[in-house]
Structures are given as structure tokens and as C-alpha cells.
Design a protein around this motif. Structure first.
Motif, PDB file in Angstrom:
ATOM      1  N   SER A 207       0.919  -1.150  -0.052  1.00 51.47           N
ATOM      2  CA  SER A 207      -0.241   0.182   0.130  1.00 51.47           C
ATOM      3  C   SER A 207       0.791   1.650   0.518  1.00 51.47           C
ATOM      4  O   SER A 207       0.291   2.428  -0.696  1.00 51.47           O
ATOM      5  N   VAL A 208       2.039   1.009   0.207  1.00 53.45           N
ATOM      6  CA  VAL A 208       2.960   2.404   0.663  1.00 53.45           C
ATOM      7  C   VAL A 208       4.058   2.121   0.319  1.00 53.45           C
ATOM      8  O   VAL A 208       4.315   0.545   0.079  1.00 53.45           O
ATOM      9  N   LEU A 224       1.048   7.548  -0.422  1.00 52.11           N
ATOM     10  CA  LEU A 224       0.129   6.268  -0.218  1.00 52.11           C
ATOM     11  C   LEU A 224      -1.412   7.109  -1.579  1.00 52.11           C
ATOM     12  O   LEU A 224      -1.604   8.347  -1.240  1.00 52.11           O
ATOM     13  N   LYS A 266      -6.303   3.495   4.374  1.00 54.47           N
ATOM     14  CA  LYS A 266      -6.496   4.337   2.817  1.00 54.47           C
ATOM     15  C   LYS A 266      -8.090   5.286   2.715  1.00 54.47           C
ATOM     16  O   LYS A 266      -9.294   4.666   3.818  1.00 54.47           O
TER      17      LYS A 266
END
Length: 823
Positions: A207-208, A224, A266
Motif C-alpha cells: 500500500s505504501v 499513499l 486508506k
């Protein structure tokens, strides 16, 4: 099944007596008798040889009545056997245990708790005994007699045997019950790599993204949903942490050995923590005194001759009070220049960081006090001895911060409580970039008072459970910036100084509705007033729906805001000779974030495959565009609202699958595609053009795998990253003989590149030895510093970095802890 076939026979018999279907009466009677006889012979039933139609009717009606009763009982049994029980697993302090194993005794039927410690599991016929287990805790067996929600408390195992045979749990957890899409990186995930600090904790995360922000200072940034860390709300223990002046190196101020877990949310997050989450929220949980070992040591040494020492400890003062100390010291005294451009690949570093926390719990009261202080010095630039007047970088930071939390639960049945969080920090820095000086200080104060209550109107009927939770409160945030930016030889009249104060009080409310673990709806609303920008409203919504146990849908939408800082937000351009052109007044950044996530939990044998697919859209209604295309030697900071036709948005698609393939062997595969665009200036035509954002990767692929031997004596971790291409700014010149770029129309893009990192860990009872390597593909960016041979010319620029600067890096580390003993 017999009952089902008897029921079918009855339907056929009824049809055989229908005059419209079979008009001849004798034919109907014969057919009826044959069907009944076949049914009785099949199930060994006695049928008189001479029966009248009326007798047959009575006989079959009695038979079917019995069958219907048996069918109802059978269906009831099915419903009972298929009912679901739900609950939560806690430790003795009331903290949720994420990743605990919950299973039926003597079977392989079970599940793992989510990030909130919650679980949901179907009952089984074979046993009523439910077992909960967690590494380092005694197993608990509960006799399940009803469908009421369970609360299972596990007691810490203070006297572990020399060898413990345990089942491995997933190191990245996703909450199944939360309305907000959240994934938790546990301590097991953080030790898969060296993880010296927060910036290196996301190397195994899909995700990052993590990358260098410039090629001269060693600063790193995270992204992000296609946006930089500036647009991510970074918290520690749910209090503001990395913001303002600390953005440049704040990620490195949180050592890996201090972290208990990291939560990544998120999209729009809770309004309780503020209004600044535009791309999402990342919260770091430090080690807790009541859970820490009395002493734990982590020693690290890399091939760059960087040494790092972490010492942590937690002690119980009495039954109500405990305290913990975290210490971090880092030193790198040797400058290396592997790419032979005359600049140090990484600056010399001296860093000291210490934290002390006190924890009090008495009855319904819980209190915490945390204080941290740090000093950081970085010396980089051109290597001395090779230049008469070298370009030097000298960055010095002093910081102190802390928080105080007080909470009181005065009605456990309704979860009614009140909490007050107060936090403060002071950040002072003296930075020199060649002939540029940036001296700045920031003072921050934060207060958040929260009231929470919940109620359940199901009246203990778990089959129709409705839960309601309400949180409301007030908050205030204060920032004071005192900055001075100037040329080293500037006269007093040429000094650009700024003294700015911003006070933002606000009120908020958040309502959560839960229905039978099927539906969760979270609605939040904030109203804040900024002394710089006036009133603004922050509405947010998150919803979770579970149509089936194996499928969860989530959706979110809401607004986010932040106050820009012309220098701190774009400090990565300071180690260059780019000129700054800033709008007279930078407007408050305001954006919409909307997204949807679909997660499948697919049983494969005795294991579970987790597959998720997500899409997020972010659009800025107003904000700052950093235009690097207008001038090859400058940067323009302009507002979207004052530029006709200007746009800035991000689309992000991601798919991810993870599973424990075999006992002890886990794997994760992920792929993300991003479309991030901004309106910038075409210097040739002088017109605005919507194009890909500069230095933003188009995609990222990730493969991580980890194997742990059955006795947890060895662990092997391997991660492969595939980083996509990105656009370079207009006017960028491709370095001589470089094959790392390509032309697409009138734009230049850098190519995609792979990275590989791995680690091997050997475990003993109280210690472990780990060795690993980073960037094993040895991919390095050609000439990351533009104009490195003459840093005084206009073309000098260290901000055009998009790939690793250094090649292979190997490291060795040692961890030891003193086991916690019962008092």
C-alpha cells in the motif's frame, strides 16, 4: 434423504388426483397406488393390499404429516448447526489481540482474529469447546452454550519452555469488522527487514511506497494512493506527530525497535483525529510498558558502517503503575561515493533519541504520560579534500514532544467513557544547503476531549442485534512557525522571514451503526475554524457490508483539508539552485476522497486465501500545484483556484492476495496502478497542459514470501519490488550514455526497475541473530544529482531522484531480551 423423497412422493400423489391432469378416475387411483407402493418398498413400510381410495388418502396424509414434522426438525437442526458465534479476544490488560487463533477443539475448523481482536465462526456438531491461542499466552478453552457474544481473555505465559511449537499467524492483519479499510503491520511483519525506522517499515507493504526525496540529504518520503506524505495524516498513539517542519526527516525519528504495530487506513478516516487525512492515515503504536520485557537490546551494523543501538525496557512499579524507557542511538561517520560524482551518497549522521512513558490504571481510570527528546545532525555534500570550496550540507535538529492521556469508563455496560488527550511539541532546526540557509522553529499544542457511549437495542436477541455508538467532542490545534530563509551572503534587507500563527478549534460527532456483524455504517462530521482560512466543514462516511462470510465490501467518501507551508512542504528542492516563485497567498488545500474495497476470504483446505481489490479517487478542489515544467531552473507554487482550468487528481487501483500456503510459509502478491495528473505549464506554448505528475511511478508490483521452521528456530524472508516508470519535468536532459530513460511524445520518462531484498533470522529462546541485504539487483540511478560537477551553476539539482542511489547493502543485527517474570 428419506424425508425429502416422501415429500416429493406426496406432491406426485396429489398431482395424480388432479382431474385436470389425469381425468380418468381409475387411472389416477392406480398411479397413486403405484407411487405409494414404490415409496413404501423403498423405505420398508407396510401397505395393506386392499385399500380404498379414502383409506389411501388417510394413510398418505398421516405419513406425510410425520414426514413434515421430521423435515421441520431436520431443518431446525441444520439451522442450529449452521449458526454463527462471534466475539473478541483480549489480553489481561484489556488490549485486543490481533491475529489470535480461534478454533474448535479437536478440529481444523477455525479462524484468526482481525486487527480489532474480533472473530466470527460457524458452530460445528462435533464439539462445543472453543480454543483461543496466541503466541506468548496460555491457551483458553471456552464451553459454548449459547449464541451470545464471547469475550475471551488470554493470560500471558511468563514461563515459556525452551521450545514452543506454535502455529504461525499472518503478520499483516486486515480488520473484518471495521467500516474503515485498515491494515495492521504487526511486530512479526516489522522484523522481516532491518526496519531501522518508520521510513523502512513499508518495504514489504503493497500500500505504501518509500523513496528518497532528494539525492543529497538522505531524506526519505512515503506515498499513499499516489500522493506524498504531506497529504497523509501521520500519528503516533493517535496524536499528531509528523507534520510541518518534521516532515523532512520525521519518518526516521521513529525507530523500528520502538514500534509495536502500524495501522494504515486508506481514504477518509475518523473525524475524531482531525481533518487532515487527505490520502489516508498512518498511526504508530509504541511498545507498551505493561507488555515490554524488562530489558531488550537491538544492535545493527551495515556495510555503510552505520551502527545503531536500541535499548528498551518496561517495568511494573506496582499493581497500578508501570513505566517504560526507549533509547535509540545511531552513528555513521564514513562518507561514501560509489557513483563517483563527488557527492556523499548519504550524509554522516549522529542521532540520539530517548522516550519515557508512565502508565496508570486503577478501576475505570486509565492515564498515560509520554515525553520524548531527540537530537539529529547530518553532514553531507561534496567530499572534502577534492574541492577547494565544497558544497556542504549541515542539518541540525533538536526536538522535544510528548502527550498526556486521561480516560475514565463510568458505565461498562454501555461503554460510556470520557477521554482527554493533550499533546505538545517544539521543533528547532538550523539547515545549510550550500549557500542557502533555512533556520526555523515550530511550536505545536493539541487538545482533544472525547465522549463515547454505545447502546444495543437487540434485547439480547443475537439473531437480530443492532448496536449504536456515538462519539462527540471538541478539539483545538495551535501552530506557530518562526522561519528565516536567505542566501548565506544576503544583506539584512534580503532576508525572507516569516512568523505565522494558526489556531484551529473545532467540534465533531461520529455515529456508528452495526447490524448483526453484517452491516457497519460510520458517519462523521466536523466543524472547524482556522484563524488563517475561516470556517470549514468536514463530512465523512464509511460503510462496510458483508453479504456472505467470505465476502466483505467497503465504501468511503469524504473531504480532507490541510494548511500548506511553502518551504517545509517542498524542502526536497532546497539542495538545488532552483528559484522559488510562490503565490502571494497559498490557499487551504481541500479535496474529495472516495473509494471502494472488495475483500474475499476463500477457504482452501484448512487454510484461507485473502484477496482484495480496491479503487480510490482523490480530487483537489483547491490546493497547491508545484509546477516544475514552467522553468527548468525553478519551481512555481500556484493555487488551483487562481489558475483557470487547473486540475489535480489521482486514480489508484490495487489487487492483493495473501495466504499461508503451507505450515509456516506465507506469501503475498500485489499490483497497483496509478494515474496521477496535474495541470502544469508548457514553456514552449505558454499554455496549461494536464499531464502526469512529475516523478510519480505509474505502477508497483510486490511479491513477498516468508518461511518459518516448525520450531521457530529459523526464518527466511524475501521481497521483490517492481517500480513503474515516471515522467521527468520538461527540460530535463538525459545523462550521457544512460539507457534508463525513454521518450514518449514530447515527454521523457524513466524506465521501470526491480528491487530485491532478503533476510535470514536465527532464533534462540531469548535472542536472535539476523543478516540481510537490500537492493540485491544493484540497480542505481545514473547521475542522480544534476550538475554535480558545478553546484554553483543554475542547473545544479539534487531533487530529480527516482531510484536508489546506492547499490548492494548488507547488514547484520542481534536482538536480545530479558524474559519478563511474574512479581
Amino acid at each position: 434423504m428419506p424425508i425429502f423423497q416422501i415429500f416429493v412422493a406426496y406432491i406426485l400423489c396429489r398431482l395424480s388426483f388432479g382431474k385436470k391432469l389425469i381425468p380418468h378416475q381409475e387411472t389416477r387411483r392406480m398411479l397413486f397406488h403405484v407411487i405409494l407402493q414404490l415409496c413404501c418398498e423403498r423405505y420398508v413400510l407396510t401397505l395393506p393390499t386392499e385399500m380404498k381410495t379414502t383409506d389411501i388418502r388417510i394413510y398418505i396424509k398421516r405419513l406425510v404429516s410425520c414426514g413434515v414434522l421430521l423435515l421441520s426438525a431436520w431443518i431446525g437442526t441444520m439451522n442450529v448447526s449452521a449458526r454463527t458465534i462471534a466475539g473478541i479476544v483480549l489480553d489481561e490488560t484489556g488490549e485486543a489481540l490481533a491475529g489470535a487463533n480461534v478454533y474448535w477443539a479437536g478440529t481444523t475448523i477455525g479462524c484468526s482474529t482481525d486487527a480489532d481482536g474480533k472473530f466470527s465462526l460457524e458452530t460445528t456438531k462435533g464439539t462445543k469447546k472453543l480454543v483461543a491461542s496466541y503466541l506468548g499466552y496460555h491457551n483458553d478453552t471456552t464451553e459454548v452454550e449459547s449464541s451470545s457474544r464471547l469475550t475471551i481473555v488470554l493470560v500471558s505465559d511468563l514461563f515459556l519452555d525452551e521450545v514452543s511449537i506454535t502455529e504461525r499467524r499472518m503478520s499483516v492483519l486486515r480488520s473484518r469488522s471495521s467500516a474503515i479499510a485498515t491494515e495492521t503491520l504487526t511486530g512479526d511483519e516489522l522484523v522481516k527487514a532491518a526496519c531501522c525506522n518508520l521510513s523502512e517499515s513499508f518495504e514489504t507493504s503493497a500500500s505504501v511506497d518509500v523513496s528518497y526525496s532528494d539525492a543529497a540529504t538522505g531524506a526519505k518520503q512515503i506515498r499513499l494512493l499516489g500522493l506524498s506524505g504531506t497529504y497523509i495524516q501521520l500519528l503516533t498513539e493517535n496524536t499528531p506527530s509528523i507534520r510541518g517542519l518534521s516532515q523532512s526527516f520525521g519518518l526516521e525519528y521513529i525507530p523500528g525497535s520502538w514500534m509495536e504495530s502500524i495501522q494504515i487506513s486508506k481514504g477518509t478516516s475518523s473525524v475524531i483525529n482531525g481533518y487532515e487525512a487527505i490520502a489516508g492515515q498512518i498511526n504508530v503504536e509504541y511498545l507498551k510498558p505493561q507488555k515490554q520485557d524488562p530489558i531488550a537490546v537491538n544492535l545493527y551494523l551495515s556495510s555503510e558502517l552505520m551502527t545503531e543501538l536500541n535499548v528498551t525496557g518496561g517495568w511494573k512499579v506496582n499493581d497500578k503503575v508501570s513505566t517504560g524507557v526507549l533509547l535509540n542511538v545511531r552513528d555513521m561517520e564514513m562518507a561514501m561515493d560509489r557513483n563517483k560524482d563527488g557527492f556523499a551518497d548519504a550524509p554522516k549522521t549522529r542521532h540520539a533519541n530517548v522516550l519515557n512513558r508512565w502508565f496508570v490504571q486503577s478501576g475505570g481510570y486509565t492515564g498515560q504520560v509520554l515525553v520524548r527528546a531527540l537530537y539529529d545532525q547530518r553532514l553531507g555534500g561534496q567530499l572534502h579534500g577534492k574541492h577547494e570550496d565544497p558544497y556542504t550540507i549541515d542539518l541540525r535538529t533538536r526536538r522535544i514532544d510528548g502527550f498526556m492521556k486521561n480516560g475514565y469508563v463510568f458505565d461498562k455496560d454501555q461503554n460510556r467513557s470520557i477521554g482527554v488527550i493533550a499533546a505538545a511539541s517544539y521543533h528547532n532546526q538550523s539547515n545549510k544547503y550550500g549557500e542557502r540557509l533555512w533556520n526555523a522553529g515550530q511550536a505545536n499544542a493539541y487538545l482533544n476531549a472525547i465522549f463515547q457511549t454505545s447502546f444495543d437495542d437487540s434485547r439480547r436477541d443475537t439473531s437480530d442485534r443492532h448496536e449504536h455508538k456515538l462519539s462527540a467532542g471538541v478539539s483545538v490545534n495551535y501552530d506557530r512557525y518562526d522561519e528565516e530563509y536567505r542566501h548565506i551572503f544576503a544583506s539584512p534587507t534580503e532576508v525572507n522571514s516569516r512568523l505565522q500563527n494558526e489556531v484551529t478549534p473545532g467540534v465533531f460527532a461520529e455515529y456508528t451503526y452495526t447490524y448483526k456483524d453484517k452491516l457497519t455504517l460510520l458517519l462523521g462530521l466536523r466543524e472547524d475554524y482556522s484563524s488563517r482560512y475561516g470556517w470549514f466543514t468536514t463530512p465523512r462516511m464509511n460503510v462496510r457490508y458483508e453479504p456472505f462470510k467470505c465476502w466483505t465490501l467497503r465504501g468511503s467518501a469524504g473531504l480532507g483539508y490541510r494548511s500548506p507551508n511553502a518551504i517545509a512542504d517542498y524542502a526536497s528542492y532546497l539542495p538545488s539552485n532552483r528559484g522559488y516563485a510562490v503565490s502571494k497567498r497559498l490557499e487551504q488545500e481541500r479535496s474529495l476522497n472516495a473509494g471502494i474495497t472488495s475483500t474475499f476470504y476463500i477457504p482452501i483446505g484448512n487454510r484461507e486465501l485473502t484477496f482484495s481489490a480496491e479503487y480510490y479517487y482523490i480530487r483537489f478542489f483547491d490546493g497547491v500545484i508545484a509546477d516544475l515544467d514552467a522553468d527548468v531552473h525553478g519551481i512555481r507554487l500556484v493555487n488551483i483556484s487562481e489558475t483557470a482550468g487547473a486540475k489535480s487528481y489521482s486514480h489508484s487501483w490495487q489487487a492483493e492476495a495473501s495466504m499461508e500456503i503451507l505450515r509456516g510459509w506465507t506469501a503475498t502478491l500485489a499490483f497497483r496502478y496509478m494515474d496521477v495528473k496535474q495541470t502544469t505549464t508548457d514553456p514552449t506554448a505558454g499554455e496549461l497542459v494536464l499531464r502526469d505528475k512529475v516523478l510519480q511511478n505509474k505502477f508497483k508490483g510486490l511479491i513477498t514470501t516468508s518461511y518459518q521452521t516448525p520450531l521457530k528456530t529459523w526464518q527466511f524472508d524475501l521481497t521483490a519490488q517492481f517500480n513503474g516508470q515516471g515522467r521527468m519535468p520538461t527540460g530535463f536532459c538525459i545523462p550521457d550514455k544512460s539507457k534508463q530513460y525513454y521518450q514518449a511524445g514530447d515527454a521523457i520518462y524513466h524506465k521501470w526497475y526491480p528491487q530485491l531484498l532478503g533476510q535470514v533470522t536465527k532464533y534462540w529462546r531469548t535472542c536472535s541473530l539476523y543478516a540481510g541485504a537490500e537492493n540485491m539487483t544493484d540497480f542505481r540511478q545514473d547521475s542522480p544529482i544534476v550538475g554535480a560537477d558545478n553546484p554553483k551553476q543554475d542547473g545544479f539539482d539534487a531533487s530529480m531522484v527516482w531510484a536508489p542511489i546506492q547499490g548492494w547493502k548488507v547488514y547484520l543485527g542481534f536482538r536480545w531480551n530479558l524474559e519478563k517474570r511474574d512479581n
